[in-house]
Motif scaffolding. Structure first.
Motif, PDB file in Angstrom:
ATOM      1  N   ALA A 198       0.820  -1.209   0.000  1.00  0.00           N
ATOM      2  CA  ALA A 198       0.000   0.000   0.000  1.00  0.00           C
ATOM      3  C   ALA A 198       0.854   1.260   0.000  1.00  0.00           C
ATOM      4  N   GLY A 199       2.085   1.126   0.469  1.00  0.00           N
ATOM      5  CA  GLY A 199       2.965   2.283   0.528  1.00  0.00           C
ATOM      6  C   GLY A 199       3.853   2.465  -0.688  1.00  0.00           C
ATOM      7  N   VAL A 200       3.720   1.614  -1.685  1.00  0.00           N
ATOM      8  CA  VAL A 200       4.522   1.735  -2.911  1.00  0.00           C
ATOM      9  C   VAL A 200       3.771   2.636  -3.886  1.00  0.00           C
ATOM     10  N   GLY A 201       4.351   3.770  -4.199  1.00  0.00           N
ATOM     11  CA  GLY A 201       3.708   4.716  -5.098  1.00  0.00           C
ATOM     12  C   GLY A 201       3.925   4.379  -6.556  1.00  0.00           C
ATOM     13  N   ALA A 202       3.175   5.062  -7.415  1.00  0.00           N
ATOM     14  CA  ALA A 202       3.294   4.831  -8.859  1.00  0.00           C
ATOM     15  C   ALA A 202       4.699   5.127  -9.354  1.00  0.00           C
ATOM     16  N   SER A 203       5.311   6.190  -8.831  1.00  0.00           N
ATOM     17  CA  SER A 203       6.671   6.526  -9.280  1.00  0.00           C
ATOM     18  C   SER A 203       7.670   5.470  -8.834  1.00  0.00           C
ATOM     19  N   ASP A 204       7.453   4.895  -7.633  1.00  0.00           N
ATOM     20  CA  ASP A 204       8.333   3.812  -7.160  1.00  0.00           C
ATOM     21  C   ASP A 204       8.249   2.622  -8.105  1.00  0.00           C
ATOM     22  N   LEU A 205       7.019   2.257  -8.477  1.00  0.00           N
ATOM     23  CA  LEU A 205       6.832   1.096  -9.348  1.00  0.00           C
ATOM     24  C   LEU A 205       7.428   1.346 -10.728  1.00  0.00           C
ATOM     25  N   LEU A 206       7.247   2.546 -11.254  1.00  0.00           N
ATOM     26  CA  LEU A 206       7.814   2.857 -12.577  1.00  0.00           C
ATOM     27  C   LEU A 206       9.331   2.789 -12.541  1.00  0.00           C
ATOM     28  N   ARG A 207       9.942   3.302 -11.476  1.00  0.00           N
ATOM     29  CA  ARG A 207      11.406   3.232 -11.373  1.00  0.00           C
ATOM     30  C   ARG A 207      11.864   1.784 -11.258  1.00  0.00           C
ATOM     31  N   ALA A 208      11.142   0.985 -10.475  1.00  0.00           N
ATOM     32  CA  ALA A 208      11.523  -0.419 -10.321  1.00  0.00           C
ATOM     33  C   ALA A 208      11.428  -1.145 -11.655  1.00  0.00           C
ATOM     34  N   ARG A 209      10.403  -0.863 -12.429  1.00  0.00           N
ATOM     35  CA  ARG A 209      10.277  -1.521 -13.730  1.00  0.00           C
ATOM     36  C   ARG A 209      11.364  -1.069 -14.691  1.00  0.00           C
ATOM     37  N   ASP A 210      11.797   0.176 -14.572  1.00  0.00           N
ATOM     38  CA  ASP A 210      12.914   0.638 -15.403  1.00  0.00           C
ATOM     39  C   ASP A 210      14.209  -0.056 -14.972  1.00  0.00           C
ATOM     40  N   VAL A 211      14.405  -0.212 -13.660  1.00  0.00           N
ATOM     41  CA  VAL A 211      15.587  -0.932 -13.174  1.00  0.00           C
ATOM     42  C   VAL A 211      15.541  -2.377 -13.656  1.00  0.00           C
ATOM     43  N   ARG A 212      14.372  -2.991 -13.648  1.00  0.00           N
ATOM     44  CA  ARG A 212      14.249  -4.358 -14.149  1.00  0.00           C
ATOM     45  C   ARG A 212      14.691  -4.453 -15.605  1.00  0.00           C
ATOM     46  N   ARG A 213      14.250  -3.524 -16.421  1.00  0.00           N
ATOM     47  CA  ARG A 213      14.647  -3.548 -17.839  1.00  0.00           C
ATOM     48  C   ARG A 213      16.162  -3.475 -17.974  1.00  0.00           C
ATOM     49  N   ARG A 214      16.803  -2.607 -17.174  1.00  0.00           N
ATOM     50  CA  ARG A 214      18.251  -2.456 -17.269  1.00  0.00           C
ATOM     51  C   ARG A 214      18.988  -3.673 -16.709  1.00  0.00           C
ATOM     52  N   LEU A 215      18.448  -4.278 -15.661  1.00  0.00           N
ATOM     53  CA  LEU A 215      19.069  -5.491 -15.118  1.00  0.00           C
ATOM     54  C   LEU A 215      18.991  -6.645 -16.115  1.00  0.00           C
ATOM     55  N   SER A 216      17.850  -6.790 -16.755  1.00  0.00           N
ATOM     56  CA  SER A 216      17.703  -7.850 -17.754  1.00  0.00           C
ATOM     57  C   SER A 216      18.685  -7.654 -18.901  1.00  0.00           C
ATOM     58  N   ALA A 217      18.810  -6.408 -19.360  1.00  0.00           N
ATOM     59  CA  ALA A 217      19.760  -6.122 -20.441  1.00  0.00           C
ATOM     60  C   ALA A 217      21.195  -6.366 -19.989  1.00  0.00           C
ATOM     61  N   ALA A 218      21.488  -6.046 -18.726  1.00  0.00           N
ATOM     62  CA  ALA A 218      22.844  -6.263 -18.213  1.00  0.00           C
ATOM     63  C   ALA A 218      23.182  -7.743 -18.171  1.00  0.00           C
ATOM     64  N   LEU A 219      22.237  -8.588 -17.767  1.00  0.00           N
ATOM     65  CA  LEU A 219      22.490 -10.028 -17.783  1.00  0.00           C
ATOM     66  C   LEU A 219      22.737 -10.515 -19.201  1.00  0.00           C
ATOM     67  N   ASP A 220      21.931 -10.071 -20.132  1.00  0.00           N
ATOM     68  CA  ASP A 220      22.116 -10.496 -21.523  1.00  0.00           C
ATOM     69  C   ASP A 220      23.483 -10.060 -22.046  1.00  0.00           C
ATOM     70  N   ARG A 221      23.902  -8.863 -21.664  1.00  0.00           N
ATOM     71  CA  ARG A 221      25.157  -8.318 -22.187  1.00  0.00           C
ATOM     72  C   ARG A 221      26.376  -8.888 -21.468  1.00  0.00           C
ATOM     73  N   ARG A 222      26.341  -8.891 -20.129  1.00  0.00           N
ATOM     74  CA  ARG A 222      27.513  -9.282 -19.354  1.00  0.00           C
ATOM     75  C   ARG A 222      27.689 -10.793 -19.256  1.00  0.00           C
ATOM     76  N   VAL A 223      26.584 -11.521 -19.242  1.00  0.00           N
ATOM     77  CA  VAL A 223      26.650 -12.960 -18.988  1.00  0.00           C
ATOM     78  C   VAL A 223      26.336 -13.757 -20.243  1.00  0.00           C
ATOM     79  N   PHE A 224      25.138 -13.581 -20.792  1.00  0.00           N
ATOM     80  CA  PHE A 224      24.669 -14.508 -21.814  1.00  0.00           C
ATOM     81  C   PHE A 224      25.130 -14.166 -23.228  1.00  0.00           C
ATOM     82  N   ALA A 225      25.851 -13.064 -23.382  1.00  0.00           N
ATOM     83  CA  ALA A 225      26.524 -12.849 -24.663  1.00  0.00           C
ATOM     84  C   ALA A 225      27.727 -13.774 -24.795  1.00  0.00           C
ATOM     85  N   GLY A 226      28.287 -14.187 -23.659  1.00  0.00           N
ATOM     86  CA  GLY A 226      29.474 -15.036 -23.699  1.00  0.00           C
ATOM     87  C   GLY A 226      29.341 -16.361 -22.985  1.00  0.00           C
ATOM     88  N   HIS A 227      28.175 -16.629 -22.395  1.00  0.00           N
ATOM     89  CA  HIS A 227      27.948 -17.872 -21.668  1.00  0.00           C
ATOM     90  C   HIS A 227      26.578 -18.427 -22.014  1.00  0.00           C
TER      91      HIS A 227
END
Length: 499
Positions: free
Chosen positions: A356-385
């Motif tokens: 109940a205490g998570v605001g819309a801006s918090d959720l939007l930032r978290a979803r943006d962080v998720r997108r960047r984390l997913s891309a980082a795994l693809d780039r740092r790990v699964f491009a070479g493993h």
């Protein structure tokens, strides 16, 4: 049943793999009805003290088994699970049966139609034995204030089996079923598999439809199998994966041939690891860290290319996932939380309300962080493993008496490392590596590139052959000395972990 070795004892049918069982069914050596009757006898004898099932569908199971036998005799083959018993986590709907969600709020809710998972299993000729215990709405904890008692770990009944697919972990480890189906939003398949010594697969996000499943956090909810072996998990995934027009989250391409990847040949497979995530953490049990090192060394010896890689900080994944999970979980249950909060179990209410205490801006930032984390795994790990190996959990299963009245239990740290790949949607599998000194299971987590489950199965088969201890089962209550069950020809002595 003359082709079954009589020295296997009373658990013989439970020890047949999905592939072995399928071959005997198609040869007419055994029948699906015999399998179901055997499973029902095990459940009746042992589950009253384990509580893995909240509903056993005896008559329905025997009817479906008889139909499977008729079809197989007539040469109709519906796939790898035809005639095989299974069970569903009780958030997955099956027409005409309650979907209780282990909650007072929905204990009498009867499903009007099948979930897609159940519909595909029905079409595939598999035989439903019943509904399995879960944490309330797949999110609470091992609560004692709900309509059903919490499931208990079959290796030591005073320990939890983890959650939220708790009944699935218990039912598979105890040998009641070879495969069960559940959900994984932050580790709910992989956790029970890790703590019960089974294989838990969280497929790539969107590989398996969630239509007809009670949601928790829709952008993190995954659906898949918990099984006794890697090959069983692959067969189970084959039966339920694929696009579904009723669930827009599903990937539109047809499911690949998972069974064709069960070679165990890892020559040239590129395997990554990052010690920073587990080796230096004081919360990690040394036996688990040593198990990861043995797994890496074994793959290297089989011809895999093993190299260390750099991962984003674990804490960022964890914080991101918790914000999304809390916000979406609260949104799903907001009406009931406001109208009838006392109808929830205490743990569930205490875990949902912070959303109940998570605001819309918090959720939007978290979803943006998720997108960047997913891309980082693809780039740092699964491009070479092809596969990443890391910890699944840091300790063995907690005791029930570690849990108090309120959540979180003050003496328990979060011991699972499963949430990162629920955040990013990469496939991840918990694989057993044997036992800690206290007799409880330990394991490892294998992670792949998106839709790279075949590589997980390759690596998993190789590790399971060396470390999996698939020949050993827990001593069940009332077993009278028959368990641990061990297949003939095995050389390892079973560990007596009698509760």
């Amino acid at each position: 049943m003359s082709d079954i070795d009589p020295t296997w004892g009373p658990g013989a049918l439970a020890e047949l793999s999905v592939a072995e069982t399928g071959a005997l069914l198609r040869a007419g050596t055994i029948t699906s009805v015999e399998l179901v009757e055997h499973a029902l006898s095990l459940i009746e004898a042992h589950d009253p003290q384990l509580h893995s099932f909240v509903l056993v569908t005896r008559d329905r199971a025997l009817q479906r088994a008889a139909r499977a036998d008729r079809e197989l005799r007539d040469g109709i083959d519906r796939g790898p699970l035809h005639g095989i018993p299974y069970a569903l986590k009780d958030i997955l709907a099956a027409e005409g049966l309650p979907t209780t969600n282990h909650s007072r709020l929905t204990v009498a809710d009867v499903a009007a139609e099948d979930s897609t998972v159940e519909a595909r299993l029905r079409v595939g000729g598999a035989v439903l034995l019943g509904k399995l215990a879960t944490y309330e709405f797949a999110f609470g904890g091992p609560s004692t204030d709900l309509p059903f008692p919490p499931a208990r770990n079959p290796w030591h009944r005073e320990h939890i089996p983890s959650g939220s697919s708790s009944g699935a972990g218990v039912a598979v480890a105890a040998g009641f079923v070879r495969v069960a189906f559940g959900s994984d939003t932050a580790g709910s398949l992989r956790g029970p598999a890790f703590h019960c010594g089974a294989v838990g697969l969280k497929p790539t996000y969107g590989s398996v439809s969630g239509y007809g499943a009670t949601p928790l956090a829709p952008t993190m909810d995954h659906f898949g199998p918990l099984a006794w072996t890697v090959a069983d998990a692959a067969a189970a995934l084959q039966a339920v994966a694929g696009p579904d027009p009723r669930d827009a989250r599903t990937h539109q391409a047809p499911a690949p041939d998972f069974l064709g990847s069960l070679t165990g040949d890892v020559r040239g497979l590129r395997v990554g690891y990052s010690k920073a995530w587990y080796a230096s953490d004081p919360a990690s049990l040394p036996e688990i860290t040593e198990g990861i090192e043995r797994a890496l060394a074994h793959l290297d010896g089989l011809g895999a290319i093993v190299k260390e890689c750099e991962l984003p900080p674990y804490e960022v994944f964890d914080a991101c996932g918790r914000v999304i999970l809390m916000a979406e979980g609260f949104a799903v249950h907001e009406d009931n939380l406001r109208r009838s909060p006392r109808s929830f179990g205490r743990y569930t209410y205490q875990k949902l309300m912070p959303g109940a205490g998570v605001g819309a801006s918090d959720l939007l930032r978290a979803r943006d962080v998720r997108r960047r984390l997913s891309a980082a795994l693809d780039r740092r790990v699964f491009a070479g493993h092809d596969v990443l190996i890391t910890a699944c959990g840091q300790t063995t299963a907690a005791r029930f008496d570690d849990f108090g009245t309120d959540w979180p239990p003050p003496q328990l740290a979060n011991d699972m490392q499963t949430i990162p790949f629920a955040v990013t949607g990469h496939p991840a599998m918990s694989l057993p590596l044997g036992f800690a000194g206290n007799g409880l299971p330990i394991g490892v987590q294998l992670v792949g590139r998106k839709f790279g489950e075949a590589d997980l199965f390759r690596a998993g088969m190789a590790l399971e052959a060396e470390f999996g201890r698939r020949d050993t089962r827990p001593v069940l209550p009332g077993d009278g000395g028959h368990a641990p069950r061990r297949r003939p020809g095995t050389v390892r002595e079973p560990r007596d972990v009698r509760p």
